[in-house]
Motif scaffolding. Structure first.
Motif, mmCIF file in Angstrom:
data_model
loop_
_atom_site.group_PDB
_atom_site.id
_atom_site.type_symbol
_atom_site.label_atom_id
_atom_site.label_comp_id
_atom_site.label_asym_id
_atom_site.label_seq_id
_atom_site.Cartn_x
_atom_site.Cartn_y
_atom_site.Cartn_z
ATOM 1 N N LEU A 2 0.817 -1.196 0.000
ATOM 2 C CA LEU A 2 0.000 0.000 0.000
ATOM 3 C C LEU A 2 0.863 1.263 0.000
ATOM 4 C CD1 LEU A 2 -2.878 1.022 -0.002
ATOM 5 C CD2 LEU A 2 -2.857 0.915 2.484
ATOM 6 N N GLU A 3 2.010 1.189 0.694
ATOM 7 C CA GLU A 3 2.915 2.336 0.728
ATOM 8 C C GLU A 3 3.438 2.657 -0.666
ATOM 9 O OE1 GLU A 3 3.770 -0.450 2.703
ATOM 10 O OE2 GLU A 3 2.838 0.247 4.536
ATOM 11 N N TRP A 4 3.764 1.613 -1.437
ATOM 12 C CA TRP A 4 4.271 1.840 -2.797
ATOM 13 C C TRP A 4 3.188 2.429 -3.682
ATOM 14 C CZ3 TRP A 4 9.117 2.345 -3.343
ATOM 15 C CH2 TRP A 4 10.014 1.589 -2.593
ATOM 16 N N ALA A 5 1.960 1.965 -3.511
ATOM 17 C CA ALA A 5 0.844 2.507 -4.299
ATOM 18 C C ALA A 5 0.656 3.991 -3.992
ATOM 19 C CB ALA A 5 -0.429 1.723 -4.030
ATOM 20 N N ALA A 6 0.720 4.352 -2.707
ATOM 21 C CA ALA A 6 0.581 5.758 -2.315
ATOM 22 C C ALA A 6 1.760 6.578 -2.840
ATOM 23 C CB ALA A 6 0.484 5.865 -0.796
ATOM 24 N N TYR A 7 2.949 6.016 -2.739
ATOM 25 C CA TYR A 7 4.167 6.696 -3.195
ATOM 26 C C TYR A 7 4.091 7.013 -4.687
ATOM 27 C CZ TYR A 7 9.220 7.032 -4.288
ATOM 28 O OH TYR A 7 10.452 7.421 -4.726
ATOM 29 N N GLY A 46 6.320 18.639 -2.280
ATOM 30 C CA GLY A 46 6.817 18.746 -0.914
ATOM 31 C C GLY A 46 6.739 17.430 -0.162
ATOM 32 N N LEU A 47 5.599 16.752 -0.262
ATOM 33 C CA LEU A 47 5.454 15.464 0.428
ATOM 34 C C LEU A 47 6.460 14.444 -0.084
ATOM 35 C CD1 LEU A 47 1.560 15.225 0.610
ATOM 36 C CD2 LEU A 47 3.154 15.554 2.526
ATOM 37 N N LEU A 48 6.614 14.368 -1.392
ATOM 38 C CA LEU A 48 7.581 13.414 -1.949
ATOM 39 C C LEU A 48 9.009 13.751 -1.543
ATOM 40 C CD1 LEU A 48 5.978 12.946 -5.457
ATOM 41 C CD2 LEU A 48 6.420 11.110 -3.803
ATOM 42 N N TRP A 54 16.695 10.490 -1.856
ATOM 43 C CA TRP A 54 16.676 10.239 -3.303
ATOM 44 C C TRP A 54 15.559 11.020 -3.974
ATOM 45 C CZ3 TRP A 54 21.189 8.230 -3.752
ATOM 46 C CH2 TRP A 54 21.685 7.417 -2.726
ATOM 47 N N ASP A 55 14.400 11.036 -3.348
ATOM 48 C CA ASP A 55 13.285 11.835 -3.873
ATOM 49 C C ASP A 55 13.600 13.320 -3.743
ATOM 50 O OD1 ASP A 55 11.280 9.616 -4.370
ATOM 51 O OD2 ASP A 55 11.700 9.313 -2.237
ATOM 52 N N ALA A 158 12.908 6.388 -6.841
ATOM 53 C CA ALA A 158 12.801 7.749 -7.382
ATOM 54 C C ALA A 158 12.973 7.737 -8.897
ATOM 55 C CB ALA A 158 13.832 8.666 -6.733
ATOM 56 N N ALA A 159 13.893 6.910 -9.404
ATOM 57 C CA ALA A 159 14.104 6.819 -10.850
ATOM 58 C C ALA A 159 12.847 6.305 -11.546
ATOM 59 C CB ALA A 159 15.290 5.905 -11.161
ATOM 60 N N PHE A 160 12.177 5.361 -10.933
ATOM 61 C CA PHE A 160 10.907 4.890 -11.488
ATOM 62 C C PHE A 160 9.823 5.947 -11.288
ATOM 63 C CE2 PHE A 160 6.979 2.261 -11.286
ATOM 64 C CZ PHE A 160 6.994 1.854 -12.609
ATOM 65 N N GLY A 161 9.896 6.663 -10.170
ATOM 66 C CA GLY A 161 8.923 7.708 -9.873
ATOM 67 C C GLY A 161 8.877 8.793 -10.932
ATOM 68 N N ILE A 162 10.028 9.144 -11.504
ATOM 69 C CA ILE A 162 10.030 10.193 -12.529
ATOM 70 C C ILE A 162 9.290 9.728 -13.783
ATOM 71 C CG2 ILE A 162 12.289 9.659 -13.549
ATOM 72 C CD1 ILE A 162 10.777 13.140 -13.070
ATOM 73 N N TRP A 163 9.322 8.439 -14.066
ATOM 74 C CA TRP A 163 8.554 7.900 -15.199
ATOM 75 C C TRP A 163 7.056 7.965 -14.908
ATOM 76 C CZ3 TRP A 163 10.453 6.273 -19.946
ATOM 77 C CH2 TRP A 163 11.848 6.248 -20.052
#
Length: 184
Positions: A2-7, A46-48, A54-55, A158-163
């Motif tokens: 669930l944390e990854w889904a929210a992230y 801000g939250l991220l 890394w974020d 974070a690298a996946f997050g930018i995608w």
């Protein structure tokens, strides 16, 4: 799980709301409507940025990159910056394990972000369609981010997050274009 889904949802919504606010300003000429999505974008940025070093470094490089590229050209963007700062002051900045590594990452990501922003302005679709597409979708930063997981494996989320961020960004752009075309 669930944390990854929210992230990753936060990355998606940050990109979506940023593009929506930007399109209210530039494409739809509705500057008053831009305040809300740019506020949401600032809140998610801000939250991220409080999640991990890394974020923090990734999103800091994007913020510095767009400011240095001259893309922050309207007062509506200030609400996002104020919310980023407010969230960082309230929640706190994550601990940085190695400042030399962090600043190295910041520099590399900043250069990639600036190259994407400037390349998007310079690339000509008729002269070089492939280069135009590469800069239109700002692939430099995303490819560089993936490459950085080799020396810094903990940078992977974070690298996946930018995608994911960019998927949200492009989705908002597509929805605005589609809505605009329908109303013509």
């Amino acid at each position: 799980m669930l944390e990854w889904a929210a992230y990753f949802s936060a990355y998606l919504l940050a990109g979506f709301s940023l593009k929506l606010g930007d399109d209210f300003l530039d494409e739809l000429d509705r500057p008053q409507a831009a305040w809300i999505p740019l506020s949401v974008a600032g809140l998610f940025f801000g939250l991220l940025m409080t999640v991990s070093e890394w974020d923090l470094v990734l999103l800091t490089s994007i913020v510095i990159g767009v400011v240095a590229s001259g893309k922050v050209n309207r007062p509506q963007f200030t609400v996002g910056f104020a919310l980023i700062l407010g969230v960082l002051l309230i929640i706190g900045v994550p601990a940085v394990s190695n400042w030399l590594d962090w600043f190295t990452l910041l520099f590399i990501l900043f250069m990639a972000a600036v190259l994407d922003e400037k390349g998007n302005d310079w690339a000509d679709q008729k002269t070089s369609p492939r280069v135009f597409k590469m800069f239109e979708y700002r692939l430099i930063l995303k490819i560089v981010a993936l490459g950085l997981i080799i020396p810094w494996p903990l940078f992977l989320p974070a690298a996946f997050g930018i995608w994911v961020f960019d998927f949200g960004y492009e989705s908002a752009g597509w929805l605005v274009r589609r809505s605009y075309e329908r109303n013509l």
